[in-house]
Every structure is written in C-alpha cells, then in structure tokens.
Scaffold this motif. Structure first.
Motif, PDB file in Angstrom:
ATOM      1  N   GLY A 213       0.804  -1.224   0.000  1.00  0.00           N
ATOM      2  CA  GLY A 213       0.000   0.000   0.000  1.00  0.00           C
ATOM      3  C   GLY A 213       0.830   1.263   0.000  1.00  0.00           C
ATOM      4  O   GLY A 213       0.416   2.279  -0.570  1.00  0.00           O
ATOM      5  N   HIS A 221      -6.847   2.816  -8.673  1.00  0.00           N
ATOM      6  CA  HIS A 221      -7.727   1.638  -8.670  1.00  0.00           C
ATOM      7  C   HIS A 221      -6.884   0.387  -8.908  1.00  0.00           C
ATOM      8  O   HIS A 221      -6.088   0.341  -9.855  1.00  0.00           O
ATOM      9  CB  HIS A 221      -8.784   1.761  -9.765  1.00  0.00           C
ATOM     10  CG  HIS A 221      -9.630   0.521  -9.891  1.00  0.00           C
ATOM     11  ND1 HIS A 221     -10.379   0.034  -8.844  1.00  0.00           N
ATOM     12  CD2 HIS A 221      -9.809  -0.350 -10.917  1.00  0.00           C
ATOM     13  CE1 HIS A 221     -10.995  -1.077  -9.229  1.00  0.00           C
ATOM     14  NE2 HIS A 221     -10.659  -1.341 -10.482  1.00  0.00           N
ATOM     15  N   LEU A 239      -2.538  -1.759   2.059  1.00  0.00           N
ATOM     16  CA  LEU A 239      -3.390  -1.445   0.901  1.00  0.00           C
ATOM     17  C   LEU A 239      -4.847  -1.822   1.190  1.00  0.00           C
ATOM     18  O   LEU A 239      -5.772  -1.056   0.911  1.00  0.00           O
ATOM     19  CB  LEU A 239      -2.863  -2.175  -0.343  1.00  0.00           C
ATOM     20  CG  LEU A 239      -3.648  -1.974  -1.634  1.00  0.00           C
ATOM     21  CD1 LEU A 239      -3.879  -0.487  -1.922  1.00  0.00           C
ATOM     22  CD2 LEU A 239      -2.919  -2.610  -2.813  1.00  0.00           C
ATOM     23  N   LYS A 242      -6.362   0.781   3.502  1.00  0.00           N
ATOM     24  CA  LYS A 242      -6.601   2.158   3.028  1.00  0.00           C
ATOM     25  C   LYS A 242      -7.593   2.215   1.864  1.00  0.00           C
ATOM     26  O   LYS A 242      -8.089   3.285   1.528  1.00  0.00           O
ATOM     27  CB  LYS A 242      -5.289   2.866   2.709  1.00  0.00           C
ATOM     28  CG  LYS A 242      -4.638   2.598   1.376  1.00  0.00           C
ATOM     29  CD  LYS A 242      -3.422   3.532   1.226  1.00  0.00           C
ATOM     30  CE  LYS A 242      -2.801   3.438  -0.140  1.00  0.00           C
ATOM     31  NZ  LYS A 242      -1.626   4.282  -0.295  1.00  0.00           N
ATOM     32  N   ALA A 243      -7.906   1.065   1.292  1.00  0.00           N
ATOM     33  CA  ALA A 243      -8.771   1.077   0.100  1.00  0.00           C
ATOM     34  C   ALA A 243     -10.224   0.760   0.443  1.00  0.00           C
ATOM     35  O   ALA A 243     -10.507   0.091   1.437  1.00  0.00           O
ATOM     36  CB  ALA A 243      -8.253   0.042  -0.893  1.00  0.00           C
ATOM     37  N   LYS A 285     -11.646   7.743  -4.237  1.00  0.00           N
ATOM     38  CA  LYS A 285     -10.850   7.080  -3.194  1.00  0.00           C
ATOM     39  C   LYS A 285      -9.958   5.995  -3.806  1.00  0.00           C
ATOM     40  O   LYS A 285     -10.161   5.589  -4.950  1.00  0.00           O
ATOM     41  CB  LYS A 285     -11.784   6.430  -2.179  1.00  0.00           C
ATOM     42  CG  LYS A 285     -12.641   7.442  -1.450  1.00  0.00           C
ATOM     43  CD  LYS A 285     -13.194   6.826  -0.196  1.00  0.00           C
ATOM     44  CE  LYS A 285     -14.029   7.850   0.568  1.00  0.00           C
ATOM     45  NZ  LYS A 285     -14.940   7.194   1.498  1.00  0.00           N
ATOM     46  N   THR A 286      -9.023   5.506  -3.018  1.00  0.00           N
ATOM     47  CA  THR A 286      -8.252   4.338  -3.448  1.00  0.00           C
ATOM     48  C   THR A 286      -9.201   3.145  -3.407  1.00  0.00           C
ATOM     49  O   THR A 286      -9.877   2.922  -2.400  1.00  0.00           O
ATOM     50  CB  THR A 286      -7.070   4.089  -2.482  1.00  0.00           C
ATOM     51  OG1 THR A 286      -6.324   5.302  -2.367  1.00  0.00           O
ATOM     52  CG2 THR A 286      -6.175   2.966  -2.978  1.00  0.00           C
ATOM     53  N   THR A 287      -9.255   2.401  -4.503  1.00  0.00           N
ATOM     54  CA  THR A 287     -10.205   1.281  -4.548  1.00  0.00           C
ATOM     55  C   THR A 287      -9.481  -0.007  -4.956  1.00  0.00           C
ATOM     56  O   THR A 287      -8.556   0.013  -5.768  1.00  0.00           O
ATOM     57  CB  THR A 287     -11.339   1.553  -5.565  1.00  0.00           C
ATOM     58  OG1 THR A 287     -10.766   1.957  -6.810  1.00  0.00           O
ATOM     59  CG2 THR A 287     -12.306   2.627  -5.062  1.00  0.00           C
ATOM     60  N   VAL A 288      -9.950  -1.095  -4.348  1.00  0.00           N
ATOM     61  CA  VAL A 288      -9.478  -2.431  -4.746  1.00  0.00           C
ATOM     62  C   VAL A 288     -10.690  -3.209  -5.221  1.00  0.00           C
ATOM     63  O   VAL A 288     -11.711  -3.249  -4.523  1.00  0.00           O
ATOM     64  CB  VAL A 288      -8.837  -3.174  -3.546  1.00  0.00           C
ATOM     65  CG1 VAL A 288      -8.714  -4.673  -3.825  1.00  0.00           C
ATOM     66  CG2 VAL A 288      -7.459  -2.601  -3.223  1.00  0.00           C
TER      67      VAL A 288
END
Ligand SMILES: NC(=O)C1=CN([C@@H]2O[C@H](COP(=O)(O)OP(=O)(O)OC[C@H]3O[C@@H](n4cnc5c(N)ncnc54)[C@H](O)[C@@H]3O)[C@@H](O)[C@H]2O)C=CC1
Ligand SMILES: O=C([O-])C1=[NH+]CCC1
Length: 313
Positions: A213, A221, A239, A242-243, A285-288
């Motif tokens: 992360g 993404h 990661l 935060k995602a 946002k940060t996305t997974v």
C-alpha cells in the motif's frame, strides 16, 4: 430419452474467434447486476474445491444456471500453486453445457480462453466504474495469460498515456512487451512499476503480498486477480486497509479471498451493486476490486460462444 442435440466439442481457436469483449462486457454487466439483486434468480454456489495435494493444486467446480435464459453449465478449473519459475500452467479449464431439461451434456468447450477473457472483462468493468476520472498510467503485475488478456481489453477500452509491466522474470516482461500491440514499458521492480500509476492489475501467481500500500498512489484503482485461496494474497494489509474494497461476490470473497480474510478488511460492495445503483462507486478514493471468478461469468461467456457457434454451423 436424450435431448435432440448432439454433443459438440468447441476448441480453443473457435472460442477465441467467437468471444469478443464488445459483446461480452455488456452481458457481464447485466449478469453481475442480476447476481447482486436480493431476489436474484440466477443460481451460482460458491466454488467447490477439491485439493490435489500431490500437485499443490485444486480442482474448482463452478456450476451456474442463468434462470432467465434457461442456460445451465459448469466449468471445471484446475489451479495450482506453482514455483515462481515453473512453466506448467497456473490454470486449466473446461466448460460443459448441460441441457437443463434432459440433463445431458450438449457441448464441451475450451475453458482457458473463456477464463482469460471473462476475468479481464470483469476487471475492465471494475475500472470503468472505479478508476480515477483522468487515468493515464496503467500497470500490470505479471506477464502470463491473465496479464495479456487484461492488457488487451484495457487498451481496447481505455486510452492510457503509458502502459507498464513488471514480472517475476525480466525476460517474461520483455516477451510480453514485444507481443503487445502497443508500447509497454518494462519495469525492474514492483515499486517502480506502480509509482504514480492510476490503474494497477495484479495477475500473478504470488501467494504472499507483492503489492504494498505504501507504493500505491492515493485514489488509484487496483484490480486484484490472482490469489484465489483463503491463505493466498497479492496485496498487503496497508493497501487493504486504506482502500475501499469491491468484490465480484461477497460470499465468494468471505470464503476464498486471502486478501479479505487475512487483512480483516470490510467489503464495501459487489460490482453488481454499483451497476444496480444500490452502492456508490467511490472513484475519488483508493479502490481495490478483488476478483475471484464466478460461474455466472463463465456461463455468460459460454452462452455467447455457443450462440455464435450455432450461427456458423
Ligand atoms: N480472479 C479470477 O477469476 C482468476 C484468477 N486467476 C489467477 O490469476 C493468476 C494468474 O493466472 P495466469 O495469468 O493464468 O497465470 P500464468 O502462469 O500465465 O502467469 C502467472 C504470472 O505470475 C508470475 N509469477 C509467478 N510466481 C510469482 C511470484 N511469486 N510473485 C510474482 N509473480 C509471480 C509469473 O512470472 C507470470 O508472469 C493466478 O493466480 C490464477 O490462479 C486465474 C483465472 C481466473
Ligand atoms: O474463476 C476462475 O476460473 C478461477 N479463479 C481462480 C483460479 C481460476
């Protein structure tokens, strides 16, 4: 009494010829949306896995019934934990089409191309929904079958200014870059490859984190395709914490995703919920997107192949 159909065998080349992203993506969007409705009629149990301890692998059984279309099939996919340098395949798949009324098999189809294309197409749907509005840098970790199908559909669907690849072996990344239809920058390390990247696909055989992360740009993404066992992972806890985490199936992720289970991360939504408008796409946002693969995705792809096959025979 048998059904009036005769059994047909549809090989890799024909599946390749009949399966196109432009047809596949809209149908997958519909199927994912249907799957995420509370009153869904399509049926897809969580993958049943048979351990193949001697070979460090699993046989996964992935049946699905598309109720509206009265389409029944099952994929059988073997997948393995290979040594990093092994040349043996990571996955091998076959799809059986079954007459839902009579119960007999109508077609046996290559499942490798279906697996490669439907997985990449679903990741492309995740990116369409979740990647930053101005995405310029696209990174692929891994240089195998999934890496290539992801390269193909992502570059066909989006325009990036730069495409980067990192792989376990530099020669494989170079081969990948040579085979690609456009320019690809080969990177020496994961950190270099993902630095500043807007969209990252992880398609490796890693069973321990390779993407950390601290290296991922806020708002990026990540479509995480590998690591499909509860104790395997490609992404670290930083990661995952935060995602915002999206999945193909909540049930599947709770049973099979090492990333979700080991990090304790909360799943925010299924892609189908975003497609249905019942959960938001948090693009800023940060996305997974944690992909595990679903029987209904195989069914959608197999149905398209079979429709095309019938038109051509
Ligand atoms: N989410 C889904 O629906 C699906 C997931 N998969 C998974 O995707 C992954 C990739 O599959 P394929 O492209 O078919 O495999 P592949 O064998 O064609 O490619 C694997 C890639 O991973 C790299 N690699 C091997 N060991 C590594 C390690 N320890 N760390 C980093 N990289 C490593 C190899 O160099 C190669 O580039 C596998 O884990 C497979 O199980 C496969 C099909 C569907
Ligand atoms: O959906 C799928 O076909 C697979 N998921 C993990 C390995 C194979």
């Amino acid at each position: 009494m048998d059904s009036p159909m005769i059994l047909v065998v549809i090989g890799k080349n024909e599946v390749e010829e009949f399966l196109h992203y432009k047809d596949l993506i809209p149908r997958l969007e519909v199927a994912l949306g249907e799957f995420s409705k509370p009153d869904r009629e399509d049926i897809q149990p969580v993958r049943c896995t048979v351990p193949l301890q001697r070979y460090n692998g699993f046989l996964g059984l992935m049946p699905a019934y598309l109720a509206h279309e009265d389409f029944l099939c099952t994929k059988m996919v073997c997948f393995y934990k290979r040594e990093s340098g092994s040349n043996l395949p990571s996955t091998r798949a076959t799809v059986l089409l079954i007459d839902p009324e009579y119960g007999n098999v109508n077609a046996v189809m290559d499942g490798d191309v279906i697996t490669a294309k439907r997985t990449a197409a679903v990741s492309a749907i995740s990116a369409k929904l979740l990647m930053p509005a101005k995405s310029e840098v696209f990174t692929i970790l891994g240089s195998g079958h999934q890496a290539l199908s992801h390269y193909n559909v992502f570059t066909e669907t989006f325009s990036f200014k730069q495409v980067r690849v990192w792989s376990w072996r530099r020669e494989s990344s170079e081969r990948f870059a040579q085979a690609a239809l456009g320019p690809v920058t080969v990177c020496e390390s994961v950190e270099e490859a993902v630095n500043g990247a807007d969209v990252i696909v992880t398609a490796t055989r890693a069973t321990e984190p390779v993407l950390f992360g601290q290296w991922v740009k806020p708002g990026a993404h990540v479509a995480a395709v590998g690591a499909c066992r509860p104790d395997w992972r490609e992404l670290d806890d930083v990661l995952m914490s935060k995602a915002e985490v999206y999945v193909d199936s909540r049930e599947g992720a709770a049973a099979e995703s090492g990333e979700v289970i080991l990090s304790g991360a909360k799943v925010f939504a299924e892609l189908g919920e975003v497609l249905n408008g019942t959960r938001p796409a948090q693009r800023e946002k940060t996305t997974v997107f944690k992909s595990l693969g679903m029987g209904i995705q195989d069914a959608v792809a197999a149905k398209l192949v079979f429709e095309q096959w019938k038109r051509h025979h």
